[in-house]
Write an enzyme that holds these catalytic residues in place. Structure first.
Site, PDB file in Angstrom:
ATOM      1  N   ASP A  15       0.790  -0.979   0.102  1.00 37.25           N
ATOM      2  CA  ASP A  15       0.158   0.023  -0.140  1.00 37.25           C
ATOM      3  C   ASP A  15       0.925   1.205   0.061  1.00 37.25           C
ATOM      4  OD1 ASP A  15      -2.235  -1.561   0.119  1.00 37.25           O
ATOM      5  OD2 ASP A  15      -2.793  -1.384   2.349  1.00 37.25           O
ATOM      6  N   GLY A  41      -3.423  -5.430   1.172  1.00 39.42           N
ATOM      7  CA  GLY A  41      -4.247  -6.414   0.389  1.00 39.42           C
ATOM      8  C   GLY A  41      -5.215  -6.949   1.137  1.00 39.42           C
ATOM      9  N   ALA A  44      -4.191 -10.695   2.607  1.00 40.54           N
ATOM     10  CA  ALA A  44      -3.119 -10.619   3.717  1.00 40.54           C
ATOM     11  C   ALA A  44      -3.610  -9.767   5.207  1.00 40.54           C
ATOM     12  CB  ALA A  44      -1.824  -9.879   3.261  1.00 40.54           C
ATOM     13  N   ASN A  45      -4.238  -8.686   4.758  1.00 45.38           N
ATOM     14  CA  ASN A  45      -4.934  -7.975   6.117  1.00 45.38           C
ATOM     15  C   ASN A  45      -5.738  -9.146   6.733  1.00 45.38           C
ATOM     16  OD1 ASN A  45      -3.613  -5.892   4.857  1.00 45.38           O
ATOM     17  ND2 ASN A  45      -5.657  -4.999   4.079  1.00 45.38           N
ATOM     18  N   THR A 242      -8.845   2.295   6.591  1.00 46.61           N
ATOM     19  CA  THR A 242      -8.089   1.331   5.550  1.00 46.61           C
ATOM     20  C   THR A 242      -8.017  -0.001   6.350  1.00 46.61           C
ATOM     21  OG1 THR A 242      -6.997   3.269   4.603  1.00 46.61           O
ATOM     22  CG2 THR A 242      -6.601   0.805   3.851  1.00 46.61           C
ATOM     23  N   GLY A 245     -12.516  -3.180   7.414  1.00 50.33           N
ATOM     24  CA  GLY A 245     -13.359  -4.380   7.101  1.00 50.33           C
ATOM     25  C   GLY A 245     -12.880  -5.615   6.852  1.00 50.33           C
ATOM     26  N   ASP A 246     -11.371  -5.614   6.606  1.00 48.57           N
ATOM     27  CA  ASP A 246     -10.679  -6.807   6.530  1.00 48.57           C
ATOM     28  C   ASP A 246     -10.517  -7.302   7.933  1.00 48.57           C
ATOM     29  OD1 ASP A 246     -10.489  -6.297   3.712  1.00 48.57           O
ATOM     30  OD2 ASP A 246      -8.565  -5.357   3.985  1.00 48.57           O
ATOM     31  N   LYS A 279      -4.989   3.244  14.069  1.00 45.95           N
ATOM     32  CA  LYS A 279      -3.432   3.343  13.745  1.00 45.95           C
ATOM     33  C   LYS A 279      -3.551   3.509  12.153  1.00 45.95           C
ATOM     34  CE  LYS A 279      -1.165   1.520  17.515  1.00 45.95           C
ATOM     35  NZ  LYS A 279      -1.295  -0.010  18.138  1.00 45.95           N
TER      36      LYS A 279
HETATM   37  O1  RIB Z   1      -9.293  -3.445   2.364  1.00 44.68           O
HETATM   38  C1  RIB Z   1      -8.150  -2.501   2.340  1.00 44.68           C
HETATM   39  C2  RIB Z   1      -7.128  -3.047   1.250  1.00 44.68           C
HETATM   40  O2  RIB Z   1      -7.698  -2.896  -0.001  1.00 44.68           O
HETATM   41  C3  RIB Z   1      -5.545  -2.468   1.167  1.00 44.68           C
HETATM   42  O3  RIB Z   1      -4.940  -2.852   1.844  1.00 44.68           O
HETATM   43  C4  RIB Z   1      -5.450  -2.296  -0.406  1.00 44.68           C
HETATM   44  O4  RIB Z   1      -4.192  -3.157  -0.352  1.00 44.68           O
HETATM   45  C5  RIB Z   1      -6.617  -3.015  -1.078  1.00 44.68           C
HETATM   46  O5  RIB Z   1      -6.469  -4.428  -1.097  1.00 44.68           O
END
Ligand code: RIB
Length: 301
Positions: A15, A41, A44-45, A242, A245-246, A279
């Site tokens: 990112d 991503g 990965a998140n 950012t 949601g992940d 953060k």
């Molecule tokens: O959901 C956030 C993610 O969306 C970011 O980390 C970015 O890489 C995109 O995949």
């Protein structure tokens, strides 16, 4: 951690983040502040969030390029204790994302998928011992569908975070046990019913269990023929949304893999995603199990 295992099949992106007063409108140029790089991503998140929250072993299937970014994306997976099956794509860049974060914490994201698009149906690792498969839509749709159908056949529960928003084929929707969407993603799936109430949209999608994330309004659990359940959001000082949601998806799934009920999993997922907003960086604010317990201790909601 023992017998309990979940697999995340999905993307990794580096990112490139710039903070600015506001996110540029179409055609507008905005002068931001310094550039910062973070591992990200959606796949990965979510894997990192699940591994840090604990409760089950976390494996990840991911594709990386042969560029300098690859090691920066691999390191956080290793540091979180994730057992990663990495497809290395010669001659391809790793995934990257270009993110503008406004001072109010909102963002806009453009993804260059790179190696993520090379994750193919034949790359699915053994599902031996896996109870839950978690996916998103930053890898080819054909692979998402093939993995979902293989998991279904093997008795593995399939959790799909249908992000970024797009309409999905019936063959994929029929293989999903839990669908996680935000309001925009739900409307994209509900098609002609996209303007209807949330329960009507959920019914229209045709998956029996749908979790709708509602940002500062919390989340809604909708199940066919059962009363819906609302999970309020936990108020925090927002720095960066950012990846929030992940974190919700990763923690919800690891809780389910660990044997929690959906209601309990939703509460812990909501708390973890609130903490993640405090953060900068999609993975930086992801809480550990201890941090999550400490945050939830004595809290109602
Ligand atoms: O959901 C956030 C993610 O969306 C970011 O980390 C970015 O890489 C995109 O995949």
């Amino acid at each position: 951690m023992g017998e309990k295992k979940m697999l995340v099949a999905g993307s990794a992106n580096l990112d490139f983040v710039v903070r600015a007063a506001h996110v540029p409108a179409p055609g507008e140029t905005v002068l931001g502040r310094e550039l910062q790089l973070f591992p990200g991503g959606k796949g990965a998140n979510q894997a990192v969030a699940a591994a840090r929250a604990g409760g089950a072993d976390v494996r990840m299937l991911v594709a990386l390029g042969d560029d300098a970014f690859a090691s920066q994306l691999e390191a956080p997976l290793r540091d979180a204790g994730i057992d990663a099956s990495i497809v290395r794509v010669a001659g391809s860049a790793s995934g990257s994302a270009f993110i503008c974060i406004a001072d109010d914490g909102e963002n806009s994201i453009t993804v260059a998928p790179g190696a993520n698009l090379h994750l193919a149906p034949e790359h699915l690792p053994s599902l031996e011992g896996v109870s839950h498969l978690l996916m998103q839509l930053e890898i080819p749709l054909a692979s998402v569908q093939a993995y979902a159908q293989a998991a279904r056949k093997a008795g593995v529960k399939v959790v799909l975070n249908a992000a970024p928003a797009q309409a999905l084929p019936r063959g994929l929707l029929d293989s999903i046990d839990v669908l996680i969407v935000n309001e925009g993603e739900l409307a994209a799936l509900a098609g002609a019913h996209g303007d209807a109430s949330l329960p009507v949209q959920c019914e229209a999608v045709g998956v029996a269990c749908v979790v709708v994330t509602l940002g500062p309004r919390g989340a809604l659990l909708w199940r066919r023929d059962q009363p819906s359940i609302e999970q309020p959001a936990f108020p925090v000082e927002v720095v960066d949304t950012t990846g929030a949601g992940d974190v919700f998806c990763g923690v919800l799934t690891v809780e389910l893999a660990g044997g929690a009920k959906l209601e309990t999993a939703m509460r812990r997922a909501a708390a973890a995603s609130a903490l993640a907003c405090t953060k900068l960086g999609a993975q930086s604010g992801t809480p550990t199990r201890v941090e999550l317990e400490r945050f939830l201790d004595g809290r109602i909601g």
